[in-house]
Design a protein around this motif. Structure first.
Motif, mmCIF file in Angstrom:
data_model
loop_
_atom_site.group_PDB
_atom_site.id
_atom_site.type_symbol
_atom_site.label_atom_id
_atom_site.label_comp_id
_atom_site.label_asym_id
_atom_site.label_seq_id
_atom_site.Cartn_x
_atom_site.Cartn_y
_atom_site.Cartn_z
ATOM 1 N N ARG A 239 -0.784 10.877 6.668
ATOM 2 C CA ARG A 239 -1.563 11.010 5.790
ATOM 3 C C ARG A 239 -2.609 9.461 5.944
ATOM 4 O O ARG A 239 -1.337 8.850 5.855
ATOM 5 N N LYS A 240 -3.201 9.682 5.013
ATOM 6 C CA LYS A 240 -3.663 7.930 4.963
ATOM 7 C C LYS A 240 -2.846 6.825 4.678
ATOM 8 O O LYS A 240 -2.501 8.713 3.293
ATOM 9 N N ALA A 241 -3.329 5.917 4.497
ATOM 10 C CA ALA A 241 -2.206 5.409 4.029
ATOM 11 C C ALA A 241 -3.055 4.468 2.477
ATOM 12 O O ALA A 241 -3.459 4.900 2.663
ATOM 13 N N GLN A 242 -1.846 4.191 1.623
ATOM 14 C CA GLN A 242 -2.790 4.432 0.341
ATOM 15 C C GLN A 242 -1.683 2.623 0.396
ATOM 16 O O GLN A 242 -0.820 2.452 0.870
ATOM 17 N N LYS A 243 -2.667 2.132 -1.156
ATOM 18 C CA LYS A 243 -2.281 0.714 -1.843
ATOM 19 C C LYS A 243 -0.999 0.600 -1.910
ATOM 20 O O LYS A 243 0.288 -0.382 -1.060
ATOM 21 N N GLN A 244 0.250 1.339 -1.808
ATOM 22 C CA GLN A 244 1.285 1.318 -2.604
ATOM 23 C C GLN A 244 2.479 1.585 -0.992
ATOM 24 O O GLN A 244 3.394 1.565 -1.710
ATOM 25 N N ASP A 245 2.042 1.648 -0.125
ATOM 26 C CA ASP A 245 2.534 1.800 1.058
ATOM 27 C C ASP A 245 2.679 0.463 1.672
ATOM 28 O O ASP A 245 3.126 0.097 2.709
ATOM 29 N N SER A 246 1.964 -1.147 1.368
ATOM 30 C CA SER A 246 2.244 -2.115 1.465
ATOM 31 C C SER A 246 3.197 -2.984 2.368
ATOM 32 O O SER A 246 3.214 -3.139 3.360
ATOM 33 N N GLU A 247 4.486 -2.122 1.000
ATOM 34 C CA GLU A 247 5.634 -3.081 1.386
ATOM 35 C C GLU A 247 6.293 -3.015 2.842
ATOM 36 O O GLU A 247 6.207 -3.335 4.096
ATOM 37 N N LYS A 248 6.193 -1.083 3.100
ATOM 38 C CA LYS A 248 6.906 -0.400 4.024
ATOM 39 C C LYS A 248 5.607 -0.481 5.229
ATOM 40 O O LYS A 248 5.987 -1.440 6.759
ATOM 41 N N ALA A 249 4.054 -0.941 5.629
ATOM 42 C CA ALA A 249 3.715 -1.122 6.414
ATOM 43 C C ALA A 249 3.553 -2.545 6.585
ATOM 44 O O ALA A 249 3.393 -2.965 7.873
ATOM 45 N N ALA A 250 3.891 -3.666 5.909
ATOM 46 C CA ALA A 250 3.861 -4.508 6.611
ATOM 47 C C ALA A 250 4.704 -5.114 7.474
ATOM 48 O O ALA A 250 5.294 -5.260 8.306
ATOM 49 N N VAL A 251 5.869 -4.277 6.906
ATOM 50 C CA VAL A 251 7.445 -4.401 7.915
ATOM 51 C C VAL A 251 7.014 -3.592 8.934
ATOM 52 O O VAL A 251 7.512 -4.335 10.471
ATOM 53 N N PHE B 67 5.256 -11.095 5.561
ATOM 54 C CA PHE B 67 5.348 -10.044 5.070
ATOM 55 C C PHE B 67 4.531 -10.088 4.075
ATOM 56 O O PHE B 67 3.245 -9.044 3.249
ATOM 57 N N GLU B 68 4.367 -11.201 3.314
ATOM 58 C CA GLU B 68 3.598 -10.464 1.601
ATOM 59 C C GLU B 68 2.319 -10.838 2.361
ATOM 60 O O GLU B 68 1.398 -10.989 1.693
ATOM 61 N N GLN B 69 1.560 -12.201 3.625
ATOM 62 C CA GLN B 69 0.189 -12.281 3.411
ATOM 63 C C GLN B 69 -0.120 -10.401 4.010
ATOM 64 O O GLN B 69 -1.548 -10.198 3.680
ATOM 65 N N LEU B 70 0.650 -9.720 5.023
ATOM 66 C CA LEU B 70 0.030 -8.868 5.307
ATOM 67 C C LEU B 70 0.272 -7.775 4.534
ATOM 68 O O LEU B 70 -0.671 -7.212 4.563
ATOM 69 N N GLU B 71 1.345 -7.936 3.272
ATOM 70 C CA GLU B 71 0.385 -6.575 2.011
ATOM 71 C C GLU B 71 -0.818 -7.304 1.537
ATOM 72 O O GLU B 71 -1.508 -6.190 1.430
ATOM 73 N N ARG B 72 -1.296 -8.627 1.579
ATOM 74 C CA ARG B 72 -2.067 -9.028 0.995
ATOM 75 C C ARG B 72 -3.183 -8.386 1.800
ATOM 76 O O ARG B 72 -4.241 -7.503 1.283
ATOM 77 N N TYR B 73 -3.385 -8.422 2.957
ATOM 78 C CA TYR B 73 -4.670 -7.847 3.912
ATOM 79 C C TYR B 73 -4.508 -6.117 3.794
ATOM 80 O O TYR B 73 -5.524 -5.662 3.881
ATOM 81 N N PHE B 74 -3.532 -5.797 3.538
ATOM 82 C CA PHE B 74 -3.412 -4.527 3.696
ATOM 83 C C PHE B 74 -3.741 -3.667 2.587
ATOM 84 O O PHE B 74 -4.156 -2.512 2.523
ATOM 85 N N CYS B 75 -3.806 -4.095 1.440
ATOM 86 C CA CYS B 75 -3.978 -3.709 -0.063
ATOM 87 C C CYS B 75 -6.039 -4.000 0.033
ATOM 88 O O CYS B 75 -6.246 -3.538 -1.018
ATOM 89 N N GLN B 76 -6.733 -5.260 0.499
ATOM 90 C CA GLN B 76 -7.727 -5.929 0.636
ATOM 91 C C GLN B 76 -9.077 -3.895 1.387
ATOM 92 O O GLN B 76 -7.630 -3.206 2.351
ATOM 93 N N GLU B 77 -9.878 -3.835 0.534
ATOM 94 C CA GLU B 77 -10.713 -2.489 0.889
ATOM 95 C C GLU B 77 -11.294 -3.088 2.451
ATOM 96 O O GLU B 77 -11.264 -2.549 3.034
ATOM 97 N N VAL B 78 -11.467 -4.108 3.221
ATOM 98 C CA VAL B 78 -12.134 -4.456 4.503
ATOM 99 C C VAL B 78 -11.138 -5.483 4.949
ATOM 100 O O VAL B 78 -11.376 -6.620 4.494
ATOM 101 N N ASN B 79 -10.537 -4.349 5.797
ATOM 102 C CA ASN B 79 -9.771 -5.996 6.315
ATOM 103 C C ASN B 79 -9.048 -5.483 7.970
ATOM 104 O O ASN B 79 -8.986 -3.964 7.556
ATOM 105 N N ARG B 80 -8.428 -5.260 8.947
ATOM 106 C CA ARG B 80 -8.428 -4.656 9.795
ATOM 107 C C ARG B 80 -7.665 -4.390 9.556
ATOM 108 O O ARG B 80 -6.728 -3.219 10.115
ATOM 109 N N LEU B 81 -6.596 -5.032 9.301
ATOM 110 C CA LEU B 81 -5.105 -4.840 8.387
ATOM 111 C C LEU B 81 -5.237 -3.428 7.186
ATOM 112 O O LEU B 81 -3.989 -3.086 6.958
ATOM 113 N N SER B 82 -6.569 -3.699 6.881
ATOM 114 C CA SER B 82 -6.621 -2.896 5.423
ATOM 115 C C SER B 82 -6.049 -1.376 5.448
ATOM 116 O O SER B 82 -5.904 -0.726 6.568
#
Length: 184
Positions: A3-15, A38-53
């Motif tokens: 499925r499409k990723a969601q912001k709440q996936d950030s912790e698992k996604a960062a790992v 990991f903390e910064q990867l989670e922040r990147y993941f939750c941004q709307e515009v970012n390669r790791l979004s």
């Protein structure tokens, strides 16, 4: 299920992202300690515009828990997608950061593929790759590309079995990668 990723996936996604890109994650976050990375990867993941979004990610889930991830985007969007990372690093270091270019502008670029080690060998990485390829094709992209570290023959064999072929060698964070392309 994929499925499409969601912001709440950030912790698992960062790992998962860290597991795939490791030292590159340290460069992109400007952090040395894994917890901070990991903390910064989670922040990147939750941004709307970012390669790791999350906007650029699909996740493979088991019982709605992400066990695999693929990060992909149009190569020509890379500069725009990297701007939040550059801005963060400028603020952190006071210097203009260097982010190695990874993708050709014309390609739909698969940045990262990662499967939790407990779930490897079940074809989940292949499923994620095929979904990204089908998406690229449906969007009318002529090519899909990815990089594989030169010391990872198992991954390269998988990519080649899916129709990717060698185009060139690129350097990312002082490591040699084979840039592979699949014509659609």
């Amino acid at each position: 299920m994929i499925r499409k990723a969601q912001k709440q996936d950030s912790e698992k996604a960062a790992v998962l992202i860290y597991d795939a890109i490791q030292d590159i994650a340290h460069v992109l976050t400007g952090e040395r300690h894994k917890k901070k990375v990991f903390e910064q990867l989670e922040r990147y993941f939750c941004q709307e515009v970012n390669r790791l979004s999350f906007q650029n990610c699909l996740v493979k889930t088991i019982d709605d828990i992400p066990v695999g991830i693929i990060v992909a985007y149009q190569g020509k969007a890379a500069i725009k997608l990297d701007e939040p990372i550059r801005a963060y690093l400028r603020d952190l270091t006071g210097k203009e950061p260097t982010i190695d270019p990874e993708a050709d502008a014309a390609d739909y670029y698969i940045d990262t593929v990662s499967v939790n080690p407990e779930f490897r060998g079940r074809g989940f990485g292949t499923e994620l790759l095929l979904d990204a390829i089908h998406y690229a094709e449906a969007q009318g992209h002529p090519t899909v590309s990815l990089n594989v570290e030169e010391n990872n023959p198992k991954a390269r064999k998988l990519y080649e079995s899916l129709g990717f072929s060698y185009k060139k060698t690129v350097m990312i964070n002082q490591h040699k990668y084979s840039y592979l392309v699949k014509q659609l």
